[in-house]
Motif scaffolding. Sequence first.
Motif, short mmCIF file in Angstrom:
data_model
loop_
_atom_site.label_atom_id
_atom_site.label_comp_id
_atom_site.label_asym_id
_atom_site.label_seq_id
_atom_site.Cartn_x
_atom_site.Cartn_y
_atom_site.Cartn_z
N GLY A 110 0.83 -1.29 0.10
CA GLY A 110 0.02 -0.05 0.14
C GLY A 110 0.99 1.22 0.02
N PRO A 111 2.04 1.41 0.87
CA PRO A 111 2.71 2.56 0.92
C PRO A 111 3.50 2.68 -0.60
N LEU A 112 3.91 1.67 -1.06
CA LEU A 112 4.48 1.79 -2.37
C LEU A 112 3.75 2.34 -3.39
N ALA A 113 2.03 1.91 -3.38
CA ALA A 113 1.53 2.36 -4.46
C ALA A 113 1.17 3.95 -4.12
N THR A 114 1.05 4.29 -2.80
CA THR A 114 0.82 5.71 -2.47
C THR A 114 2.06 6.58 -3.12
N LEU A 115 3.25 6.03 -2.83
CA LEU A 115 4.41 6.71 -3.40
C LEU A 115 4.52 6.66 -4.94
N LYS A 116 4.02 5.78 -5.38
CA LYS A 116 3.85 5.61 -7.01
C LYS A 116 3.16 6.92 -7.50
N ALA A 117 1.85 6.99 -6.71
CA ALA A 117 0.90 8.12 -7.07
C ALA A 117 1.63 9.64 -6.71
N ALA A 118 2.44 9.84 -5.81
CA ALA A 118 3.20 10.97 -5.61
C ALA A 118 4.23 11.00 -6.60
N VAL A 119 4.84 10.24 -7.11
CA VAL A 119 5.98 10.22 -8.13
C VAL A 119 5.38 10.66 -9.37
N SER A 120 4.32 10.30 -9.74
CA SER A 120 3.54 10.78 -11.00
C SER A 120 3.16 12.33 -11.10
N ARG A 121 3.43 12.89 -9.85
CA ARG A 121 3.23 14.38 -9.79
C ARG A 121 4.56 15.12 -9.57
N MET A 122 5.54 14.45 -9.83
CA MET A 122 6.80 15.18 -9.71
C MET A 122 7.50 15.34 -11.22
N ARG A 123 7.80 16.81 -11.37
CA ARG A 123 8.33 17.01 -12.67
C ARG A 123 9.54 17.95 -12.47
N PRO A 124 10.44 17.22 -11.79
CA PRO A 124 11.66 18.26 -11.68
C PRO A 124 12.42 18.74 -13.19
N ASP A 125 12.90 19.85 -13.06
CA ASP A 125 13.66 20.51 -14.12
C ASP A 125 14.92 21.10 -13.44
N VAL A 126 16.08 20.21 -13.95
CA VAL A 126 17.46 20.84 -13.40
C VAL A 126 17.96 22.20 -14.01
N THR A 127 17.53 22.21 -15.19
CA THR A 127 17.72 23.54 -15.76
C THR A 127 17.14 24.56 -15.00
N ARG A 128 16.23 24.48 -14.40
CA ARG A 128 15.65 25.83 -13.55
C ARG A 128 15.83 25.29 -11.88
N GLY A 129 16.83 24.46 -11.68
CA GLY A 129 17.41 24.41 -10.54
C GLY A 129 16.45 23.61 -9.62
N GLN A 130 15.58 22.66 -10.14
CA GLN A 130 14.47 21.81 -9.30
C GLN A 130 14.91 20.49 -9.42
N ARG A 131 14.97 20.12 -8.33
CA ARG A 131 15.11 18.51 -8.23
C ARG A 131 14.06 17.91 -7.38
N ALA A 132 13.40 16.74 -7.36
CA ALA A 132 12.62 16.24 -6.30
C ALA A 132 12.85 15.36 -5.40
#
Length: 257
Positions: A110-132
């Motif tokens: 269950g926690p891994l499925a919860t984490l999978k949902a969270a990862v789907s909302r992460m869109r980091p862009d290192v060119t803009r200084g963003q990491r997740a």
Amino acid sequence: MSTFLITGASGGIGSAVSQRLAKSGHQLVLAARDVDRLTTLQKSLPGDGHRVIAVDMASDQSVAKFSERLESLDLELDGAVLMPPQPHAANDPLPDPEVWRTLFQSSFIGPLATLKAAVSRMRPDVTRGQRAKIVIISGISSAQVLGHYATSNVIRTAWLGEAKTLAFALGDRNIHINTLSLGGTLTPVYRDSIARRAAAAGQSFDDRLEAETDNVPLRKYGEPSEVAVAVEGLLSSFSDHMTGLNILHDGGFTRAY
């Protein structure tokens, strides 16, 4: 301002993490089973825009509803703090299969499925200084076997393997994942358990605490506020070149290279 998902947010450690991150100006998505407790926490936090989503990680249906609700918020997450429910102390190294099925569902699947949902909302862009950044909070039986935590020894080490795997899988997307293995931490629940042991032994709380921490080099258990500091560090630029690591937060109790 960053946006972080915090699971188990209404618990002793989750509340401390949420308070610290909100005080630092971050926006939070608070998740746990009890909506009333989450709402009370939400109202106590500094800042605006914090969201509440109910989730019971032992239930596939609840996790599915959580995923749908998170998607509907249309937020981009900068990270997540995942606190899988931890198995209680148990001495039986060979429990019935149904015990394993129940524990893995609530503490891993269950926690891994919860984490999978969270990862789907992460869109980091290192060119803009963003990491997740993802932090998984576990316990020290992930680092060394404890005789009275038979099932926990297995499930917590499963998270270390999963974090190592995800570090490779998500690294090229600039998503970092590290685990934080806690020793004794003085949450309200743990304080109560110490008080019960003290009463059973005819000791004061302070005497019992001193006896229990005699084998901890720092001679103390951690505080939830100290865990919150470590979590905030792992969510920050401090961990920009760190992933797949297990950080011990146990006062030096674990003696291994």
